[in-house]
Write a protein that holds these residues in place. Sequence first.
Motif, PDB file in Angstrom:
ATOM      1  N   UNK A 206       0.818  -1.211   0.000  1.00  0.00           N
ATOM      2  CA  UNK A 206       0.000   0.000   0.000  1.00  0.00           C
ATOM      3  C   UNK A 206       0.852   1.261   0.000  1.00  0.00           C
ATOM      4  N   UNK A 207       1.988   1.223   0.697  1.00  0.00           N
ATOM      5  CA  UNK A 207       2.803   2.441   0.683  1.00  0.00           C
ATOM      6  C   UNK A 207       3.458   2.636  -0.693  1.00  0.00           C
ATOM      7  N   UNK A 208       3.731   1.544  -1.388  1.00  0.00           N
ATOM      8  CA  UNK A 208       4.221   1.694  -2.762  1.00  0.00           C
ATOM      9  C   UNK A 208       3.128   2.265  -3.666  1.00  0.00           C
ATOM     10  N   UNK A 209       1.899   1.821  -3.446  1.00  0.00           N
ATOM     11  CA  UNK A 209       0.787   2.370  -4.229  1.00  0.00           C
ATOM     12  C   UNK A 209       0.566   3.856  -3.928  1.00  0.00           C
ATOM     13  N   UNK A 218       5.218   9.675   2.624  1.00  0.00           N
ATOM     14  CA  UNK A 218       4.203   9.053   3.490  1.00  0.00           C
ATOM     15  C   UNK A 218       4.856   8.524   4.748  1.00  0.00           C
ATOM     16  N   UNK A 219       4.095   8.526   5.853  1.00  0.00           N
ATOM     17  CA  UNK A 219       4.512   7.747   7.019  1.00  0.00           C
ATOM     18  C   UNK A 219       3.270   7.283   7.769  1.00  0.00           C
ATOM     19  N   UNK A 238       2.690  -5.996  16.451  1.00  0.00           N
ATOM     20  CA  UNK A 238       3.765  -5.083  16.818  1.00  0.00           C
ATOM     21  C   UNK A 238       3.551  -3.776  16.072  1.00  0.00           C
ATOM     22  N   UNK A 239       4.343  -2.779  16.412  1.00  0.00           N
ATOM     23  CA  UNK A 239       4.141  -1.451  15.842  1.00  0.00           C
ATOM     24  C   UNK A 239       5.350  -1.029  15.019  1.00  0.00           C
ATOM     25  N   UNK A 240       5.085  -0.570  13.802  1.00  0.00           N
ATOM     26  CA  UNK A 240       6.127  -0.065  12.914  1.00  0.00           C
ATOM     27  C   UNK A 240       6.009   1.444  12.743  1.00  0.00           C
ATOM     28  N   UNK A 241       7.169   2.093  12.636  1.00  0.00           N
ATOM     29  CA  UNK A 241       7.223   3.445  12.083  1.00  0.00           C
ATOM     30  C   UNK A 241       7.531   3.237  10.608  1.00  0.00           C
ATOM     31  N   UNK A 242       6.522   3.436   9.770  1.00  0.00           N
ATOM     32  CA  UNK A 242       6.610   3.078   8.355  1.00  0.00           C
ATOM     33  C   UNK A 242       6.792   4.345   7.526  1.00  0.00           C
TER      34      UNK A 242
END
Length: 593
Positions: A206-209, A218-219, A238-242
């Motif tokens: 989704x972040x690539x889209x 984006x984050x 778990x939690x990511x900072x994406x």
Amino acid sequence: MAEVLGKMKRTHMCGDLRLTNVSEEVTLMGWVQKRRDLGGLIFADLRDRAGIVQIIFDKDISEEAFTKAEKIRGEYVLAVRGIVKRRQAVNNNLPTGEIEIFAEELKILSEAQTPPIYIDDNDEVSENLRLKYRYLDLRKPKMQKNMMFRHKMAKVVRDYLDENAFAEIETPILGKPTPEGARDYLVPSRVNPGKFYALPQSPQLFKQLLMVSGMDRYFQIVKCFRDEDLRADRQPEFTQIDIEMSFVEVDDVLSMNEKLLQRIFKEMMNIDIQLPLQRLPYAEAMDRYGSDKPDLRFGFELKSISDIAKDCGFKVFKDAIANGGDVRGININGYGEQFSRKDITKIEDYAKIYGAKGLAWIKLTSEGIQSPIAKFLTEVEIQMILARFEAVEGDLLLFVADKSGIVFDALGHLRVEVAKQLKLLDKNEYKLLWVTEFPLFEYDEEENRYVAKHHPFTSPMDEDVDLLETAPDKARAKAYDIVLNGIEIGGGSIRIHRSELQQKMFKALGFSEEEAWDKFGFLLEAFKYGTPPHGGIAYGLDRFVMLLTGNDSIREVIAFPKTQNASSPMTEDPTEVDEKQLKELHIRVSLEE
């Protein structure tokens, strides 16, 4: 609540009061940490998220408040109005230790039974019991400090990314099952019988889209889910900072993230991180440290002696090299005298966990060389080995001879274990580095094919594109991990943005064109309509906070974590569901013996 509190309105947090508040009238609310009755005076320590303050109930000041205070016990919830006064007997162990509150009014807001665990940082109760009563465990000052640290760190991240034109955008939790490395958690669809969603292992696709859509930067601080075996730094959720960026190459992503790391360390730890951070290609990291996440707080670097040992008289060394393997060692500089033969046997047993068949060693003492292998080596060979390691009196050399993978794995873990035994791992020292140029593929013995080292959307190095078809095992990726004290806290890559290269990648991974379109068709379709070069990174927020707070498990920095078998003693999940729910979902449970 208005009826319960009456006219009382909290004016301060318990832990915030100081000498500057002397003579002020304050209203505090919190839990009773402990109570002491001295006859005409009752002392109570009142606790909230900010800390603890001493309350004095004096019969001469307020008989009504004193009478009520005779009933209070530990963990009762109180509202207290009183006057701040200078404390006669200062308690230097408390930030509020120079003042105390003389109560004029008391309301008991809630009574409490004796809790099954003590609300104390030094409580030695089992972790299972702590998790069963997590709402009580979270009252402990240490746990509340961890939660507040996590909150503030997330805010630092959001502020920095917002300042740098990143937009926080949510992506779906219910998505399509895709092969990304770990097992998916599946969610059955009631309205689409027999079909399933998958909870996201990451928002990768989704972040690539979003980059295809032109969002540019984006984050997201986002929950991710992986059904994998758990350990101290893993949880099923778990939690990511994406983070993802368009029109970038490796240096752009690393530079942006180095400044983020610098901000985090300054604002959260008051530590100045010098930039740029050290960068170490994967091949060099393995060669020197036996690990793609090396701990740089100590030395003990690996060195190869294969050239010296290939024709030596020690059969173990000679055979390992003849079979295409390697002989390497580490020098425990200056600590040799601390290891007896019994100690060396113990660390040999540790090396065997990682595949080593044994551990050869040479100790340099004031009386000369001690070594069970010295008799198989010539004096020249011994001196060449000592010179290779720059060994002097007091050193201990440890060797492993085997396939290169086993040598790296055993010595890589061994150097850390020895450093741990020697108490060289200072939790207050922070060593950051980038590991770069990872292999694009790794060979999976079970599946008998190459699989992506990171994920199938990682771009190969420009000069290695042709290797996808001729020598995939030699292809390097535009991939990078950020490592802190021997633990990977984040990783990312520049992504493939051209359809033809993505197709080549799928082919190298053994996917037919039909399989690739079946699994990732929506992404491949999107790539047809103009895709910017893009790349990003994802940090493990739980793991990062764990390290900065000096904890050894991410369960200490997650409010409601699962146990090692992915269950919750508090809510007792996972659990069976009734037949009606299963029938609605068109699911029948069949437990194999």
